[in-house]
Design a protein around this motif. Structure first.
Motif, short mmCIF file in Angstrom:
data_model
loop_
_atom_site.label_atom_id
_atom_site.label_comp_id
_atom_site.label_asym_id
_atom_site.label_seq_id
_atom_site.Cartn_x
_atom_site.Cartn_y
_atom_site.Cartn_z
N TYR A 4 21.69 39.85 46.59
CA TYR A 4 21.98 39.09 45.37
C TYR A 4 23.36 38.48 45.48
N ALA A 5 23.46 37.18 45.15
CA ALA A 5 24.71 36.45 45.33
C ALA A 5 25.81 37.00 44.41
N LYS A 6 27.05 36.86 44.85
CA LYS A 6 28.19 37.32 44.06
C LYS A 6 28.35 36.42 42.83
N HIS A 7 28.60 37.05 41.69
CA HIS A 7 28.83 36.31 40.45
C HIS A 7 30.01 36.97 39.74
N GLU A 8 31.06 36.24 39.52
CA GLU A 8 32.35 36.84 39.17
C GLU A 8 32.51 37.30 37.73
N TYR A 9 31.65 36.83 36.81
CA TYR A 9 31.95 37.13 35.40
C TYR A 9 31.40 38.48 35.00
N PRO A 10 32.19 39.39 34.39
CA PRO A 10 33.66 39.32 34.34
C PRO A 10 34.28 39.72 35.68
N ILE A 11 33.74 40.74 36.33
CA ILE A 11 34.06 41.08 37.71
C ILE A 11 32.75 41.45 38.38
N ARG A 44 27.03 46.58 45.02
CA ARG A 44 25.60 46.31 45.22
C ARG A 44 24.91 47.66 45.50
N PHE A 45 23.77 47.86 44.83
CA PHE A 45 23.07 49.14 44.90
C PHE A 45 21.72 48.99 45.59
N ARG A 92 32.15 38.81 51.04
CA ARG A 92 31.89 38.60 49.61
C ARG A 92 32.78 39.46 48.72
N GLY A 93 33.53 40.38 49.31
CA GLY A 93 34.39 41.24 48.51
C GLY A 93 33.59 42.24 47.69
N LEU A 94 32.56 42.86 48.29
CA LEU A 94 31.69 43.79 47.58
C LEU A 94 31.62 45.11 48.34
N THR A 95 31.36 46.20 47.60
CA THR A 95 31.01 47.47 48.22
C THR A 95 29.51 47.67 48.05
N VAL A 96 28.85 47.96 49.17
CA VAL A 96 27.39 48.02 49.19
C VAL A 96 26.93 49.43 49.46
N PHE A 97 26.01 49.94 48.62
CA PHE A 97 25.42 51.27 48.80
C PHE A 97 23.96 51.12 49.21
N ASP A 98 23.54 51.95 50.17
CA ASP A 98 22.15 51.88 50.67
C ASP A 98 21.13 52.10 49.56
#
Length: 574
Positions: free
Chosen positions: A500-507, A511-512, A568-574
C-alpha cells in the motif's frame, strides 16, 4: 412482445442506456388527454436499480414539455434522476437518434421501453440495432446477464457520468442557437480542468478509470483485470513514478475524474507509460489541453524530453491525432507478439513552441478534487462480518475514524443509510478521534490511552479502521482495544500492508502483514474468526482481521522487530 426481441436482448453483451416513454409506461394516463398520471412505482424501482448500476436513463415522450414538468412536480419525481428528459411532438426515433449521436451511444447497448407497439416497431425499423422492450415486461431487464453482472456504482460516479452526457447535449442545443465564431462559442461553454498528482488513498479511483475506459486508453487490454491493475498502479507509485489525475468541468457541471496519466522520470526525460481519458470528454479538447499542461509542468522541472508510449488500435486512433496535432513525432514503432502496433512518440520540450493553446479551456490553480468513496474491500469485510452483529443496545467503539471515510460515509446517501441502520437497530455508537468534528459529536482522545473516557470490558465491538499506520505507538492501540472489549465481544482491525502506497496525512509510519496480526491474537483468550488480505498474497495491499474475545484478560501487545523500508520511510512487519 415478440419473443425474438427478448432473445436478442438476452444476448446483449452490454447495456449502457435506456430510452423510456412516459404515458402508460412510467405512469398510467395520457397527459395530452387531460388524464391525471398515476405512477407505476414498481417500474420506477426497476429504473432506480438500473440507475444505481450506472445505466443512463433518458426520457422520450410525445408531450408538451410544460405538461411533463407539471406531472413530475405532482408525482414528486426528481427530474435530475434522469440523464435527460426530451418532451416534444417529433417522432421518437428522431429524438433517440439525436441522443445516440450526441452521447455516442452504441445502439446495440441501449433499450427503448414503451407501451405502444407501433412506437416500438417504428423505432426498431429506423434503428435496427436498438433493443426494444414492451413496458409491461420491464422487469425482464433485471434478469439480463449484462445487468446481473454489472456492479453498483457510487452516487458520485453516477452523477459525474450523467453530467458528461448532459453537457454534451446542452452544448449541441446551445450551438444550434449561437451566433458567433467557434472560439467565442467555446469560451461561452466555460470549460476548465484541474491537473495534479493522485494521492495514495485515491489510487483505486484512478485504477477504475484505466480499467473501465477503452476508447482513449494508451494500453488497451493491459488493464482488463481490476486486481492486477491495482497491484500494478501501487507498485509504480511505490517506485517513485507519478500518477497524475485530470478533473474537468463545463459550466455548472463537474465532469469528475476524466483522465489519468502515469509518468516515469528518467534523468532529463519523462515518459508517459500508461494513461487513459474518459470517452465522455472526447471532442471537447480536454485531452490536448491536459498534455500541454503536463508539458509546461515538465519544462518548469527542467525536463528536456517527453515520450509517450501507446498501443495503436482502431478504438484509440484519436490519441494518435491528438499527439501529432500537438507536435509529437514518431520515435519508434514495432509490432508486438499479439500483432498490435506499439508506438513511441517524442517531443523536445526544451525547444517546444505551442501552436495552439486551447485557451478557451481554463486551468484551475486547485489540485484535482476526489470525492472519497471509501475502500471497497474494507466495506465488503465490514458488511459481511461486522454489520450483521449490530443489535439493540450493543455498544460499538470506532477509533480514529469519526467521519467514517473508509466506510464511504463521506457520501451523503451512504451516510444517511448507515445512521438510519444504526438508529433502527438501537445501537450505541461511539466515535473517538484526535480532532473534534461538530457534525459527528465524537469524543476527542488519543487511542493509545482511552482510560479516562472508556471503561474496562465495556464495548461489544471495537474497531480500528485504517488507524494503526498513523499512530506513534500502534501496539498500545491494540492493547487498549483488548482492554475495553467485553468478554464475547469482537475486535475489528484493518491496516495497510506491504504494497500500500505511503500517504502522509497525518503521519504514515507502519505496514502490517497478516502474520503479525495473527501472532498478536494467538492467545487462549482470543479467537481469530476471519483474516483476509487484499491483493497479491505475497505482497498484499491491506490486511483485515476480526477477533472474538473469549476470555477475560486484555493483551499487553509487543510488536516484533520490523524491517525498515528506507525508500518510503516505513517500518514493515511480516
Amino acid at each position: 412482445m415478440n419473443l425474438t426481441n427478448l432473445e436478442q436482448l438476452k444476448l446483449a453483451p452490454k447495456i449502457t442506456a435506456c430510452f423510456v416513454d412516459l404515458d402508460n409506461t412510467l405512469w398510467a394516463g395520457i397527459l395530452a388527454e387531460g388524464q391525471k398520471p398515476q405512477l407505476f412505482n414498481t417500474r420506477l424501482e426497476v429504473l432506480k436499480k438500473l440507475h444505481n448500476k450506472g445505466i443512463q436513463i433518458y426520457i422520450i415522450s410525445k408531450n408538451d414539455e410544460s405538461d411533463v414538468d407539471k406531472a413530475f412536480s405532482e408525482l414528486k419525481l426528481d427530474k435530475s434522476f434522469f440523464t435527460w428528459v426530451t418532451a416534444n411532438w417529433q417522432p421518437k426515433f428522431i429524438n433517440i437518434e439525436n441522443l445516440i449521436r450526441i452521447c455516442e451511444i452504441r445502439p446495440e447497448t441501449a433499450i427503448f421501453i414503451d407501451d405502444n407497439l407501433f412506437e416500438l416497431n417504428e423505432v426498431k425499423q429506423k434503428i435496427s440495432a436498438l433493443n426494444i422492450l414492451e413496458a409491461e415486461n420491464i422487469d425482464f431487464v433485471l434478469s439480463l446477464p449484462a445487468i446481473i453482472g454489472k456492479k453498483e456504482q457510487s452516487q458520485i460516479e453516477i452523477e459525474e457520468r450523467k453530467n458528461r452526457y448532459r453537457t454534451a447535449i446542452k452544448t449541441e442545443l446551445f450551438k444550434d442557437k449561437f451566433k458567433g465564431s467557434d472560439v467565442e462559442f467555446y469560451r461561452k461553454l466555460k470549460r476548465s480542468i484541474s491537473f495534479g498528482q493522485v494521492p495514495a488513498d485515491n489510487l483505486d479511483r484512478a485504477t477504475r478509470l484505466l480499467v473501465e475506459t477503452h476508447r482513449l486508453n494508451f494500453s488497451p487490454g493491459k488493464f482488463s483485470d481490476y486486481e492486477k491493475a491495482k497491484e500494478y498502479i501501487h507498485q509504480r507509485f511505490n517506485k517513485g513514478e507519478k500518477v497524475y489525475a485530470i478533473t474537468a468541468s463545463e459550466g455548472e457541471y463537474s465532469l469528475g475524474l476524466t483522465g489519468v496519466l502515469i509518468v516515469q522520470y528518467n534523468e532529463n526525460t519523462a515518459i508517459i507509460t500508461d494513461g487513459s481519458f474518459s470517452c465522455g470528454i472526447i471532442g471537447r479538447d480536454f485531452e490536448p489541453k491536459t498534455l500541454l499542461v503536463l508539458i509546461d509542468k515538465l519544462k518548469k522541472e527542467n525536463i528536456d524530453n517527453l515520450n509517450i508510449n501507446f498501443i495503436l488500435t482502431a478504438t484509440n486512433i484519436r490519441l494518435k491525432e491528438i499527439v501529432e496535432g500537438i507536435g509529437f513525432t514518431i520515435k519508434q514503432k514495432k509490432v508486438d507478439k499479439n500483432g498490435n502496433l506499439q508506438l513511441v512518440y517524442f517531443l523536445n520540450i526544451k525547444d517546444y513552441k505551442i501552436t495552439e493553446n486551447y485557451d478557451w479551456i481554463t486551468v484551475s490553480d486547485k489540485a484535482p478534487t476526489f470525492e472519497y468513496v471509501g475502500h471497497p474491500y474494507v466495506i465488503k469485510f465490514f458488511d459481511n462480518y461486522i454489520k450483521p452483529l449490530f443489535a439493540k443496545d450493543i455498544k460499538i467503539l470506532n477509533l480514529g475514524s469519526a467521519r467514517g471515510e473508509v466506510l464511504g460515509l463521506l457520501q451523503a446517501n451512504v451516510r444517511d443509510d448507515f445512521y438510519k441502520f444504526l438508529n433502527d437497530k438501537g445501537v450505541i455508537y461511539t466515535k473517538v478521534d484526535m480532532e473534534y468534528y461538530p457534525d459527528e459529536k465524537n469524543l476527542v482522545a488519543n487511542a493509545e490511552d482511552l482510560s479516562e473516557i472508556i471503561g474496562d470490558n465495556s464495548q461489544d465491538i471495537v474497531m480500528a479502521i485504517e488507524l494503526l499506520e498513523h499512530a506513534q505507538r500502534p501496539w498500545l492501540i491494540i492493547s487498549e482495544m483488548t482492554r475495553v472489549c467485553k468478554k464475547n465481544g469482537y475486535i475489528f482491525i484493518s491496516a495497510p500492508s506491504f504494497n500500500y502506497a505511503k500517504h502522509e496525512y497525518p503521519i504514515d509510519l507502519w505496514r502490517f502483514g497478516p502474520k503479525t496480526l495473527r501472532d498478536i491474537f494467538d492467545n487462549q483468550d482470543y479467537k481469530i474468526l476471519h483474516l483476509e488480505i487484499e491483493g497479491d498474497p505475497a505482497i498484499p495491499r491491506r490486511v483485515m482481521i476480526m477477533v472474538k474475545k473469549i476470555g477475560d484478560s486484555p493483551l499487553e501487545v509487543e510488536l516484533p522487530i520490523g524491517k525498515i523500508d528506507n525508500e518510503r520511510g516505513l517500518t514493515v512487519f511480516d
